[in-house]
Design an enzyme around this catalytic site. Sequence first.
Site, PDB file in Angstrom:
ATOM      1  N   GLY A  14     -53.081  15.086   6.026  1.00 22.23           N
ATOM      2  CA  GLY A  14     -53.219  15.254   7.472  1.00 22.23           C
ATOM      3  C   GLY A  14     -54.341  16.183   7.913  1.00 22.23           C
ATOM      4  N   ASN A  16     -57.252  15.236   8.933  1.00 23.89           N
ATOM      5  CA  ASN A  16     -57.819  14.648  10.155  1.00 23.89           C
ATOM      6  C   ASN A  16     -56.895  14.890  11.349  1.00 23.89           C
ATOM      7  OD1 ASN A  16     -60.460  13.129   9.754  1.00 23.89           O
ATOM      8  ND2 ASN A  16     -59.265  12.435   7.988  1.00 23.89           N
ATOM      9  N   MET A  92     -51.555   4.756   4.973  1.00 33.42           N
ATOM     10  CA  MET A  92     -51.862   3.865   3.853  1.00 33.42           C
ATOM     11  C   MET A  92     -51.096   2.546   3.914  1.00 33.42           C
ATOM     12  SD  MET A  92     -54.203   5.543   2.534  1.00 33.42           S
ATOM     13  CE  MET A  92     -54.542   4.701   0.987  1.00 33.42           C
ATOM     14  N   ILE A  94     -51.334  -1.499   5.723  1.00 40.30           N
ATOM     15  CA  ILE A  94     -52.097  -2.455   6.536  1.00 40.30           C
ATOM     16  C   ILE A  94     -51.193  -2.934   7.659  1.00 40.30           C
ATOM     17  CG2 ILE A  94     -53.194  -4.735   6.523  1.00 40.30           C
ATOM     18  CD1 ILE A  94     -54.226  -4.080   3.733  1.00 40.30           C
ATOM     19  N   LEU A  95     -51.714  -2.911   8.880  1.00 36.15           N
ATOM     20  CA  LEU A  95     -50.900  -3.291  10.027  1.00 36.15           C
ATOM     21  C   LEU A  95     -50.888  -4.809  10.189  1.00 36.15           C
ATOM     22  CD1 LEU A  95     -51.973  -0.621  12.675  1.00 36.15           C
ATOM     23  CD2 LEU A  95     -50.260  -0.448  10.874  1.00 36.15           C
ATOM     24  N   ASN A 109     -59.033   3.778  13.607  1.00 32.95           N
ATOM     25  CA  ASN A 109     -58.882   4.179  12.206  1.00 32.95           C
ATOM     26  C   ASN A 109     -60.138   4.921  11.761  1.00 32.95           C
ATOM     27  OD1 ASN A 109     -57.680   4.131   9.545  1.00 32.95           O
ATOM     28  ND2 ASN A 109     -59.184   2.564   8.991  1.00 32.95           N
ATOM     29  N   HIS A 111     -62.478   5.620   8.294  1.00 31.65           N
ATOM     30  CA  HIS A 111     -62.706   5.057   6.961  1.00 31.65           C
ATOM     31  C   HIS A 111     -63.871   5.811   6.305  1.00 31.65           C
ATOM     32  CE1 HIS A 111     -62.677   1.930   3.902  1.00 31.65           C
ATOM     33  NE2 HIS A 111     -63.998   1.994   3.935  1.00 31.65           N
TER      34      HIS A 111
HETATM   35  C1  GRF Z   1     -59.479  10.308   4.667  1.00 30.26           C
HETATM   36  O1  GRF Z   1     -60.444  10.271   3.659  1.00 30.26           O
HETATM   37  C2  GRF Z   1     -59.581   9.071   5.488  1.00 30.26           C
HETATM   38  O2  GRF Z   1     -60.870   8.608   5.618  1.00 30.26           O
HETATM   39  C3  GRF Z   1     -58.773   8.104   4.692  1.00 30.26           C
HETATM   40  O3  GRF Z   1     -57.696   8.861   4.199  1.00 30.26           O
HETATM   41  C4  GRF Z   1     -58.065  10.229   4.121  1.00 30.26           C
HETATM   42  C5  GRF Z   1     -57.069  11.013   4.947  1.00 30.26           C
HETATM   43  O4  GRF Z   1     -57.155  12.376   4.739  1.00 30.26           O
HETATM   44  N1  GRF Z   1     -58.435   6.951   5.475  1.00 30.26           N
HETATM   45  P1  GRF Z   1     -56.223  13.355   5.595  1.00 30.26           P
HETATM   46  O5  GRF Z   1     -54.764  12.951   5.336  1.00 30.26           O
HETATM   47  O6  GRF Z   1     -56.597  13.236   7.031  1.00 30.26           O
HETATM   48  O7  GRF Z   1     -56.498  14.725   5.026  1.00 30.26           O
END
Ligand code: GRF
Length: 219
Positions: A14, A16, A92, A94-95, A109, A111
């Site tokens: 988490g 992000n 993680m 797919i919707l 999202n 990526h």
């Molecule tokens: C990130 O690298 C994002 O791009 C990918 O999963 C990771 C998530 O990291 N989809 P966090 O849980 O936000 O630390």
Amino acid sequence: MSGNTIAVLASGGGSNLQAIIDEVESGRILCKVAVVISDQVDAGALARAKEHKIPTEVITKADYPVREEYDREVIRVLKGYGVELVVLAGFMRILSPVIIEAFPLKIINIHPSLLPSFPGLDVQEAALKAGVRFSGCTVHFIDTGVDTGPIIIQAVVPVLNNDTVRELSIRILKEEHRIYPEAVRLIVEGRVTVKGQQVMINDSKVDAEVSLTNPPVKG
Ligand code: GRF
């Protein structure tokens, strides 16, 4: 579009989510993180949400083994919190079209590659193997493909000699933490318009002269 009530869906640490919470709490994004949803009971993202008094919901695959039923439960929770914008941050799963149709152009999202290069999983490794000299990250709307929706914002990082997957991932993640809150801010402020595959950002000045080379070119 805009959306002042957002949900973050995350399976992992988490970081992000944290970057978005920090910008919301500082007042730079005028929205409310109404709920954090995870498919993993022990996701670090849930602990981060709790620290910030954000409601959490866990919806596991064990409880809803059929994808569409899982997504219907997510929709029920999202509607219950009045969510207008769904932010996938390391979620993680797919919707299915069920949820994409329930929230058209309202699911975004992040990526860790410069899409459309390297969709899917293990993309930092794929970028290193391909020998690209730049990689980066992309925030995009979700459509029914895998990592194919309209692109909102991208950040570029160089690939260095002898980079490891870990080193490149850390360099990219740092940029994720800059561009994901910014994408949310642009959407919440109603500055994002989608025309087919293209996204227009209103009131943003880009320096058309800016360019990067790797290795650097003198002069
Ligand atoms: C990130 O690298 C994002 O791009 C990918 O999963 C990771 C998530 O990291 N989809 P966090 O849980 O936000 O630390």
